[in-house]
Design a protein around this motif. Structure first.
Motif: not given
Lengths: 285, 324
Positions: A55-57, A215, A219-222, A243, A245-249, A253, B56, B69, B201
């Protein structure tokens, strides 16, 4: 009078046929729209890099390696824990247990357990596995929680499969002098196998899509590493998808759609195995 | 008894899988200044993207440190933090009394470091032409618990607005965002009307406001930024001329210089005093403070002024010194 009644009867019959047809196609069309939409959004993003990166930003650099591996680990462990237990309990309840009041209560409770929301199992897993048994947020704690979640489903469906075995087959086996265990092993299980396989696949397909109980359990995400043992920290595909789906960018998606395609492929693959085994093991009477 | 059960459980599974590795030794320093060990972060899903970005980049420098994280939410994260299960907790609101008590009970000390700002943005549908600005007291009238079932139309908020129903969209009650918003607007944390569309969300809230011409909603600035063409941002007047006169729009500038008030909120990380003894934690938090400015903007948040980062850095250094 009689003729009018006849016409109404036929009209109702025809109407019901089309109602049934509509219901069938409604489900199929919804599924087709959903899959079409996901494929349209995510297919272009799927690549070897996407599957083998962490995973990455940066959405274009992000991948699903740790989530995919976490899902594979947790599904294998859940299956190993839940299948023997579930089938064993079903055989006992169906073949050995006497019809007592206690037996009825057990039966009713198992049916009820199959309907409990998954987050409740998460809270149970957190208290028992994560804290009391000190497993932390490990794969083991997650797999045990999911195993509990799908046990009632396997038990209920496996019992149905066992019930469907013709009584005459079982009695024939006993008549030849077979013991109960020989009858179960050589007659009942082979005859019920296609139903049991279906029940296991349905149960595992439910477990593979769960994010919430995992969760809760920790369980973690990164997670920038692949799990190496049952005590590893982990993440799974549904958490990664949630994770993203709920990001703005918007680009995240697209990543989520691509990850959903991978998840769907795993589910289809599991179902394909089930269909294959069912055809291979089909016994005709 | 407990250890026995644990032993049996572990034994069974190790039989099943034929593999059962233990946790690696956490604090060893490898050769050539390369750090080992692990950094365990959990908490707010709002702060998550910043911590993910920092983790990262840190991993690129220190590949042998095991970074994780999680996103169990500010409250869920503090529960683990208070038990000493995590080294760092992401938080989108300051720690609460009962969470401090839980930490004290387990003899856990901590320090708070601010890493960025978020501007909670008030948005309406682009077809809404009459809402050109809004005051904090008007927002309070809309959102306070007493408004439930009574305050329903725009003209009840400001007489010149039309006599039409409004629909509210906001963060779910489990989130730190909800706690911060209610504290800032209603005056009491975790208290608002219940008859609004709530979602954890923010993309759901964006969709809601986009498709409802009588909508008013709030969410993080990053979500406005990603959907600028489909939403109308509303300037907020806190009726306090000391920090900027009149209604002010949230922007990188106004959130940074704190004139967008009271809805610019700090994003925080909390660090465990026992974990501070480990070199990989020290190095990671230093890295975090050094890079939070650039990385937080990259993922949609608003960095602080350099002087503020310096202040956080000296606070952190002080904490390291006292707990070493």
């Amino acid at each position: 009078m009689n003729k009018r009644y006849e016409t109404i009867k036929r009209a109702k019959d025809g109407a019901f046929k089309y109602f049934g047809l509509f219901c069938t196609f409604f489900g199929l069309i919804m599924l087709a729209i959903f899959i079409g939409n996901i494929l349209f959004e995510g297919l272009g993003r799927l690549s070897w890099d996407f599957i083998t990166s962490y995973s990455s930003r940066l959405p274009e650099k992000a991948g699903i390696l740790s989530a995919l591996m976490g899902t594979v680990w947790i599904m294998v462990m859940t299956a190993l824990l839940a299948i023997p237990g579930g089938i064993g309990a079903a055989i006992y309840l169906e073949m050995y247990a006497k019809r007592t009041r206690f037996g009825n209560i057990v039966e009713l409770n198992i049916a009820n357990l199959a309907g409990i929301p998954s987050i409740i199992y998460g809270l149970l897993g957190l208290e028992i596995f994560t804290y009391q048994l000190q497993m932390g947020g490990s794969l083991l704690a997650g797999a045990m929680t999911l195993a509990l979640l799908i046990l009632p489903i396997i038990i209920v469906a496996t019992r149905e499969a066992l019930k469907a075995v013709p009584r005459s087959l079982i009695e024939a086996s006993f008549a030849l002098g077979a013991t109960k265990w020989q009858t179960i092993r050589r007659t009942v299980l082979p005859a019920a196998s296609s139903g049991i396989i279906t029940s296991v696949i349905i149960a595992l397909s439910r477990a593979i899509g769960e994010a919430a109980p995992l969760i809760v359990v920790g369980a973690l995400a990164y997670v920038p590493f692949v799990p190496t043992s049952p005590t590893s920290d982990f993440t799974v595909l549904p958490i990664q998808i949630f994770n993203w789906v709920s990001r703005p960018q918007k680009a995240f998606l697209v990543n989520a759609s691509a990850a959903i395609i991978v998840l769907l492929c795993i589910v289809f693959f599991m179902n394909a195995i089930a269909v294959y085994l069912r055809i291979k093991k089909k016994i005709k009477y | 008894m407990k250890t026995q059960i644990q032993f049996i459980a572990l034994f069974v599974v190790s039989l099943l899988l034929g593999a059962c590795g233990g946790k690696q030794n956490a604090d060893q320093q490898g050769a050539g200044g390369k750090l080992k060990g692990e950094v365990r972060i959990d908490g707010s899903s709002t702060v998550y993207p910043i911590s993910e970005a920092v983790a990262e980049e840190f991993r690129a420098e220190q590949p042998d440190v095991k970074m994780t994280v999680g996103l169990s939410g500010t409250g869920g994260g503090f529960k683990k933090f208070g038990r000493g299960e995590t080294d760092i907790n992401n938080a989108s609101r300051p720690i609460k009394e009962e969470e401090i008590a839980a930490c004290n009970q387990n003899n856990i000390h901590y320090t708070e470091v601010q890493v960025a700002f978020d501007g909670l943005s008030i948005v309406v549908n682009p077809q809404n032409t009459f809402v050109k600005d809004i005051t904090v007291s008007e927002l309070k009238k809309m959102w306070e618990p007493a408004a439930q079932g009574k305050i329903k139309t725009w003209n009840q908020i400001r007489p010149e607005w039309p006599n039409e129903k409004f629909n509210l969209y906001g963060a779910g009650t489990e989130s730190g965002t909800y706690d911060y918003f209610t504290e800032a607007i209603v005056g009491k944390s975790h208290s608002s009307r219940g008859d609004y569309t709530a979602s954890e969300d923010d993309n759901v809230l964006v969709q809601g406001v986009m498709n409802d011409k009588n909508a008013l909603g709030f969410f993080g600035y990053a979500y406005y930024e990603a959907n600028m063409d489909k939403l109308k941002l509303v300037p907020v007047d806190d009726q306090n001329d000391a920090n900027g006169k009149g209604a002010i729009l949230p922007s990188v500038e106004t959130v940074k210089n704190q004139t967008y008030a009271p809805l610019s909120r700090p994003l925080l990380i909390y660090i465990n005093s026992v974990a501070v003894k480990r070199p990989e934690i020290q190095s990671f938090v230093n890295f975090y403070i050094d890079n939070a400015g650039v990385l937080s903007r990259e993922v949609g948040f608003i960095p602080m002024e350099d002087a503020q980062y310096d202040a956080q850095r000296s606070k952190w250094n002080e904490f390291v010194k006292t707990h070493q």
